[in-house]
Design a protein around this motif. Structure first.
Motif, PDB file in Angstrom:
ATOM      1  N   UNK A 120       1.598  27.293  40.100  1.00 51.56           N
ATOM      2  CA  UNK A 120       2.940  27.813  39.835  1.00 51.56           C
ATOM      3  C   UNK A 120       3.381  28.513  41.114  1.00 51.56           C
ATOM      4  N   UNK A 121       4.327  27.908  41.834  1.00 55.63           N
ATOM      5  CA  UNK A 121       4.772  28.447  43.115  1.00 55.63           C
ATOM      6  C   UNK A 121       5.942  29.402  42.894  1.00 55.63           C
ATOM      7  N   UNK A 122       5.863  30.556  43.550  1.00 56.04           N
ATOM      8  CA  UNK A 122       6.923  31.553  43.424  1.00 56.04           C
ATOM      9  C   UNK A 122       7.994  31.387  44.482  1.00 56.04           C
ATOM     10  N   UNK A 123       8.811  32.409  44.618  1.00 57.11           N
ATOM     11  CA  UNK A 123       9.933  32.386  45.569  1.00 57.11           C
ATOM     12  C   UNK A 123       9.409  32.474  46.994  1.00 57.11           C
ATOM     13  N   UNK A 124       9.741  31.494  47.804  1.00 54.49           N
ATOM     14  CA  UNK A 124       9.269  31.444  49.188  1.00 54.49           C
ATOM     15  C   UNK A 124      10.176  32.264  50.098  1.00 54.49           C
ATOM     16  N   UNK A 125       9.562  32.939  51.068  1.00 60.89           N
ATOM     17  CA  UNK A 125      10.295  33.753  52.031  1.00 60.89           C
ATOM     18  C   UNK A 125       9.938  33.290  53.432  1.00 60.89           C
ATOM     19  N   UNK A 150       4.536  31.891  50.431  1.00 56.26           N
ATOM     20  CA  UNK A 150       4.783  31.339  49.102  1.00 56.26           C
ATOM     21  C   UNK A 150       3.779  31.930  48.117  1.00 56.26           C
ATOM     22  N   UNK A 151       4.195  32.852  47.266  1.00 58.36           N
ATOM     23  CA  UNK A 151       3.268  33.355  46.244  1.00 58.36           C
ATOM     24  C   UNK A 151       2.954  32.251  45.236  1.00 58.36           C
ATOM     25  N   UNK A 177       0.296  31.476  49.840  1.00 59.60           N
ATOM     26  CA  UNK A 177      -0.084  30.465  50.815  1.00 59.60           C
ATOM     27  C   UNK A 177       0.985  30.463  51.894  1.00 59.60           C
ATOM     28  N   UNK A 178       0.583  30.197  53.139  1.00 55.14           N
ATOM     29  CA  UNK A 178       1.496  30.377  54.263  1.00 55.14           C
ATOM     30  C   UNK A 178       1.601  29.104  55.117  1.00 55.14           C
ATOM     31  N   UNK A 179       2.342  28.106  54.627  1.00 55.96           N
ATOM     32  CA  UNK A 179       2.581  26.913  55.448  1.00 55.96           C
ATOM     33  C   UNK A 179       3.580  27.236  56.557  1.00 55.96           C
ATOM     34  N   UNK A 202      -1.969  21.678  53.953  1.00 59.58           N
ATOM     35  CA  UNK A 202      -2.936  22.092  54.972  1.00 59.58           C
ATOM     36  C   UNK A 202      -3.528  23.476  54.711  1.00 59.58           C
ATOM     37  N   UNK A 203      -2.724  24.530  54.512  1.00 59.23           N
ATOM     38  CA  UNK A 203      -3.328  25.844  54.231  1.00 59.23           C
ATOM     39  C   UNK A 203      -3.913  25.957  52.837  1.00 59.23           C
TER      40      UNK A 203
END
Length: 314
Positions: A120-125, A150-151, A177-179, A202-203
């Motif tokens: 479940x991907x949260x709001x990306x910043x 991306x939380x 996660x930090x793509x 990748x990450x």
């Protein structure tokens, strides 16, 4: 640790002693993982659910592969022995149910199956773009790098067919996660985020490795008494044990059970139980300990029996 020098120090007693002698062997042994599961000497498979969403599927596939690699490095010296399988998402499926995991286990034919649900991907910043520094020429549209945060949360289920509880264990991981995305430095956050999400796989492999940390063995130091008598075969077995050559020591101790001396036979049987325990043959260890108790109870047996019983409950 209890090594050969300890035995040499006791050699002077062999000349004058006809009774049993003992030395302490300190051993670092595998213990249960932080999850509470004892996974040593078992086979694994990893299944991830593909829900058709590109980002979710890329995350899950990469996390599953990282998860498997972590367990392979821990339990199989890095050999690629863990199968990773994709499972198409089924509307209404309950992946946490025992029937689901048991059916998967039968399909993959391993002792343990891990199932990873789609994240479940949260709001990306998006972070500020950073100029890429390199000695070579860089295309203008890739001259800046932006990292996005991306939380996420992800559920993991485990079914161990050899665990006495015969239950499905459920875990949830939450982090971010930090793509990254390469841009010209002038694109909007929404474009940067979209590009980075394309590279989320990748990450995500590192995320899978972190999830697996809870399932690697912990280690603890334990002490055991090895009993021996005067005579080449007894000493040879004791030296083998001090070098952790349990199969060699066990073979000698088995040959020493042919004696009619009940005390010596009991001591050999106790030592065999120790060797079986070290080789994770807990049922056999108890059988040999029962023989030892029946022939001539030795004081060291009680502690060993407690260790064996504790292991068999895990």
């Amino acid at each position: 640790m209890g090594r050969f020098p300890i035995l040499l120090a006791g050699l002077s007693f062999l000349v004058v002693s006809c009774g049993p002698l003992a030395f302490t062997l300190d051993v670092e042994t595998r213990d249960v993982s932080r999850s509470g599961l004892d996974l040593a000497e078992k086979t694994f498979s990893v299944v991830y659910v593909d829900n058709g969403d590109r980002a979710d599927s890329s995350f899950a596939a990469s996390a599953a592969d990282g998860f498997a690699q972590k367990l392979e490095s821990e339990y199989f010296s890095g050999e690629r022995l863990i199968g990773v399988y994709r499972l198409d998402s089924i509307p209404g499926a309950v992946y946490s149910s025992k029937d689901t995991l048991l059916n998967l286990l039968m399909d993959v034919s391993t002792d343990v199956v891990f199932l990873i649900e789609p994240p479940v991907l949260g709001h990306a910043v998006a972070g500020e773009p950073v100029k890429v520094k390199t000695g070579g020429k860089i295309p203008a549209d890739s001259s800046y790098l932006s990292e996005i945060d991306v939380p996420f949360s992800v559920r993991l289920y485990v079914y161990d067919s050899m665990n006495q509880a015969d239950s499905v264990y459920s875990y949830i991981g939450r982090s971010s996660v930090k793509p990254v995305a390469y841009t010209d430095g002038r694109q909007s956050d929404s474009v940067v985020i979209a590009k980075a999400i394309e590279a989320i796989g990748e990450p995500s492999a590192v995320i899978g490795q972190r999830l697996a940390d809870s399932f690697v063995s912990t280690w603890k130091n334990e002490s055991y008494q090895i009993i021996y008598y005067g005579g080449d075969r007894w000493l040879e077995a004791a030296v083998a044990a001090s070098d952790y050559r349990w199969k060699d020591a066990l073979d000698i101790w088995i040959s020493l059970t042919s004696t009619n001396n009940l005390q010596k036979r009991s001591c050999a049987e106790y030592n065999i139980a120790v060797a079986c325990y070290m080789m994770r043959e807990y049922g056999l260890a108890l059988e040999w300990l029962d023989r030892s108790d029946a022939d001539y109870p030795v004081a060291e047996a009680r502690s060993l029996r407690q260790k064996i019983s504790s292991r068999m409950k895990k």
